[in-house]
Write an enzyme that holds these catalytic residues in place. Sequence first.
Site, PDB file in Angstrom:
ATOM      1  N   ASP A   2       3.324   7.070  -4.830  1.00  6.53           N
ATOM      2  CA  ASP A   2       2.837   5.783  -5.395  1.00  6.53           C
ATOM      3  C   ASP A   2       2.476   5.938  -7.076  1.00  6.53           C
ATOM      4  OD1 ASP A   2       0.692   7.322  -4.845  1.00  6.53           O
ATOM      5  OD2 ASP A   2      -0.732   5.881  -3.771  1.00  6.53           O
ATOM      6  N   ASN A   3       2.192   6.996  -7.345  1.00  8.29           N
ATOM      7  CA  ASN A   3       1.810   7.248  -8.861  1.00  8.29           C
ATOM      8  C   ASN A   3       1.662   8.689  -9.013  1.00  8.29           C
ATOM      9  OD1 ASN A   3      -1.293   5.809  -7.351  1.00  8.29           O
ATOM     10  ND2 ASN A   3      -1.225   8.140  -8.076  1.00  8.29           N
ATOM     11  N   ASP A  45       0.889  10.177  -1.568  1.00  4.95           N
ATOM     12  CA  ASP A  45      -0.111   9.714  -2.604  1.00  4.95           C
ATOM     13  C   ASP A  45      -0.333  10.815  -3.795  1.00  4.95           C
ATOM     14  OD1 ASP A  45      -2.364   8.365  -3.233  1.00  4.95           O
ATOM     15  OD2 ASP A  45      -3.114   8.264  -1.307  1.00  4.95           O
ATOM     16  N   ASP A  46      -0.064  10.483  -4.615  1.00  6.77           N
ATOM     17  CA  ASP A  46      -0.295  11.173  -6.184  1.00  6.77           C
ATOM     18  C   ASP A  46       0.486  12.349  -6.139  1.00  6.77           C
ATOM     19  OD1 ASP A  46      -2.445   9.241  -6.034  1.00  6.77           O
ATOM     20  OD2 ASP A  46      -4.080  10.683  -5.893  1.00  6.77           O
ATOM     21  N   CYS A  76      -3.094   3.597  -6.444  1.00  4.68           N
ATOM     22  CA  CYS A  76      -2.527   3.403  -5.091  1.00  4.68           C
ATOM     23  C   CYS A  76      -2.173   2.248  -4.501  1.00  4.68           C
ATOM     24  CB  CYS A  76      -3.756   4.202  -4.120  1.00  4.68           C
ATOM     25  SG  CYS A  76      -4.155   5.844  -4.737  1.00  4.68           S
TER      26      CYS A  76
END
Length: 472
Positions: A266-267, A29-30, A69
């Site tokens: 995700d990003n 995540d991130d 997300c």
Amino acid sequence: MIALLSSVVLLPFALAATKAPNIVLMVADDHGREVFGAYGNKVIRTPHLDQLAVEGARFNNAYGTTASCSASRSVLLTGLHNHKNGQYGHEHGYHHFRTFNDIKSLPVRLSEAGYRTARVGKYHIGPAAVYKFDKVLNDFKGTNDDGSRNTIGMAHAAKKFISAKTDKPFFLYVATNDPHRDHSFNTLGDNTFGNKRDNGEGMARLDYKPEEVEVPDYLPDTPETRRELTELYQSVSRVDDTAGELVKQLKEAGVYDNTLFIYLSDNGTAMPGAKTTIYEPGVKLPLIVRLPEAYEFSSGKVLDEMVSWPDITPTILDVAGVKYSQQDFHGRSFKGVIQGKANTKEWNEVYGSHTFHEITMYYPMRMVRKGKYKLIWNIASGLDYPFASDLFISSTWQSAINRNLNKFGARTLDAYIHRPKFELYNVEIDPAEGNNLADNADYQAIKQELMTKLKAFQEHTEDPWVVKWNYE
């Protein structure tokens, strides 16, 4: 490249234990590329992920389609841009964006093909009937509700599932909450990124020091930025621990050689200028793919072909030998790219589609990159660019304001908030995207070509926002 309408169908793999590959899709995540050893950071310690890159393939031009997300995860697990699958933004709580009920997701497709499916950690998409897994591995405790910050716990929770004595292959979806920001702050006022609070000890509890971190070009080099990056590094190292423990579990179960292992984010990083933007730090992401031993490929490959997250589902189905029609997806399989069997010239185009993050953050953007040129259409140009709540209160952003900095990365603070309708960059010579060529007379032909491509992409993928070309 847009997946063209065709009737290509892959033949199903014989789902026998000795043939059908197992699949691990690990989504951080991130996690931006700038805090990843294999992508050039000499300070961050990511030995297990770096080893995966040595054993597999590392993509240099892998793109998420949206830097948010829920929306990004929906693309990963459907092969469809979020404007088509309906997951325009965050799923949880009062945001309540949801994928359309008639969408068939990756875990459902694999389950129908005879795979055992399970997920552990962060979910953040819905409804559950669309993203249905056979098992939710939650028999462990963590510092948050789903345990997705419990590094070793997540991997240990998967042990029984991985080592089960059965003829069926498995699909395991592992989603860490690290290195996402959390809701706690240290005594210096910096976000802890899920690390233990310092109890007045400042940075002493961390394995990294502010003076040694590498400040990426999209952030100002301030003491506050460096302190937050130190917290971020610590969180990333926990992600690496998770990957290492997963590989250990796979090897102990004797299934590692027959497992497709994909690692991605995700990003981009939860910093202004990355997450929630479709600038390079927000959507140009890490992607490591290790094919099963039975597949012919050269380990340690570094690939420059452009791929994006709609390609993930068809690639997994292709490797698994599961039947599908190309018309089902906006993406396509890049297995041939890894194996050196694809035409490189056919992998030089990617698209992005971002509309919401939090429900209060309406700012639709569409993006196309072809070769070295990248065009962004800020559909809501004229509105102030909205901030995610955790990015606005970050000491990195607040310090830029309090210090009256003129520049934030390659652009001014004002330019970050007030964006023109079109942005055109040569990312080959201007990777920081500081020189907007959209109004430059010498680049109007390129701009027009990319605008035409962008509109065609929207029409092909049934993007509701295509009407904005004609109606404001």
